[in-house]
Design a protein around this motif. Sequence first.
Motif, mmCIF file in Angstrom:
data_model
loop_
_atom_site.group_PDB
_atom_site.id
_atom_site.type_symbol
_atom_site.label_atom_id
_atom_site.label_comp_id
_atom_site.label_asym_id
_atom_site.label_seq_id
_atom_site.Cartn_x
_atom_site.Cartn_y
_atom_site.Cartn_z
ATOM 1 N N LEU A 1 41.852 -15.078 3.043
ATOM 2 C CA LEU A 1 41.096 -16.312 3.228
ATOM 3 C C LEU A 1 39.924 -16.106 4.183
ATOM 4 N N ARG B 1 37.195 -14.512 2.251
ATOM 5 C CA ARG B 1 36.469 -15.517 1.464
ATOM 6 C C ARG B 1 35.470 -16.266 2.351
ATOM 7 N N THR C 1 33.462 -23.848 -8.310
ATOM 8 C CA THR C 1 34.486 -22.905 -8.743
ATOM 9 C C THR C 1 35.422 -22.520 -7.593
ATOM 10 N N SER C 2 34.902 -22.430 -6.380
ATOM 11 C CA SER C 2 35.747 -22.090 -5.227
ATOM 12 C C SER C 2 36.776 -23.180 -4.965
ATOM 13 N N ALA D 1 38.388 -24.849 -6.959
ATOM 14 C CA ALA D 1 39.511 -24.798 -7.902
ATOM 15 C C ALA D 1 40.678 -24.026 -7.305
ATOM 16 N N GLN D 2 40.403 -23.218 -6.255
ATOM 17 C CA GLN D 2 41.435 -22.388 -5.645
ATOM 18 C C GLN D 2 42.065 -23.016 -4.412
ATOM 19 N N GLN D 3 41.307 -23.846 -3.695
ATOM 20 C CA GLN D 3 41.807 -24.460 -2.467
ATOM 21 C C GLN D 3 41.018 -25.739 -2.179
ATOM 22 N N GLN D 4 41.464 -26.500 -1.185
ATOM 23 C CA GLN D 4 40.865 -27.808 -0.914
ATOM 24 C C GLN D 4 39.488 -27.714 -0.266
ATOM 25 N N SER E 1 37.004 -22.062 1.579
ATOM 26 C CA SER E 1 37.686 -20.768 1.684
ATOM 27 C C SER E 1 39.148 -20.878 2.070
ATOM 28 N N ASP F 1 42.671 -24.110 2.660
ATOM 29 C CA ASP F 1 43.091 -25.497 2.502
ATOM 30 C C ASP F 1 42.787 -26.339 3.733
ATOM 31 N N ARG G 1 34.732 -31.578 -8.277
ATOM 32 C CA ARG G 1 35.309 -30.979 -7.062
ATOM 33 C C ARG G 1 34.281 -30.967 -5.945
#
Length: 270
Positions: A89, A92, A175-176, A178-181, A184, A186, A217
């Motif tokens: 993370l 990211r 797009t990012s 879609a992986q977390q809130q 980089s 949550d 998003r």
Amino acid sequence: MPKLYGIPMATCARKALVVAFEKGLDFEYCEVEREFLATDDYRRLNPKGLVPTLVREDGEVLYESSLVIRYLDESDAKGIQLQPADPLLRARMNGWLKDVDELYFAATGALTVATFIRFMVGDPINEDKFKIMLDSIPDPVARRFREVSVRQGIDSEPAKLATQHVPEMLHKIETSLAQQQWLSADHITLADCAVFPLMLRLEELGLDEIWQDGYPRLKRWWATLNARRSVVKIRNMAQPEITAGLKESARATREELVKRMTKTLEQLSQ
């Protein structure tokens, strides 16, 4: 008490401010006019003549916005932590900071210069006023960037590149998420703090319509970010005359800029 120097509504100063406000730090914000950045007094603090500049209690001086925000986070272990502990993370997050420094800051800066700064020096250009502005920029590359972007406006090479890089940033945000809130992780991190002032500048130029359709998003993230106390404080610091100038400066070219960036977004979505 540490001193943080900035100029009104500067994106990099806002980048440091949002981190300081998120952390709940005690500091003195020294907002100065752009002309002060060219003075000997300021250049002794920051030879580059840029903002933000952080002067610690012991007189140690730090500048470069990404260095400053990392220092602000790491020097205070008690408040909210804005860098993920997880190595992936954090990688990211660092990827976002790198892209902001190398691509997205320059892109939003090019749009600002091609519209607002061009508006400030007049049409036709007040050459005496413009020369004073250019002479205050010590870096020859930055000085040339400013001159070309003002003289050629949205048809300058930096502005054309901006209509590619800004949509890339918006697409990456969507797009990012879609992986977390957050961008980089949550939880909010330095990545969100670094991107925030760039998004705010696009909004101030009236270019926020480009993410109103097809980016749910991003819209949720932007609304959540804008509800945070730190962001509300920064918005409340905005100077009405500058806000009005930003909006007006892009009025004549907004339709064309939106058209160019929408085309890039369509290509990215294919």
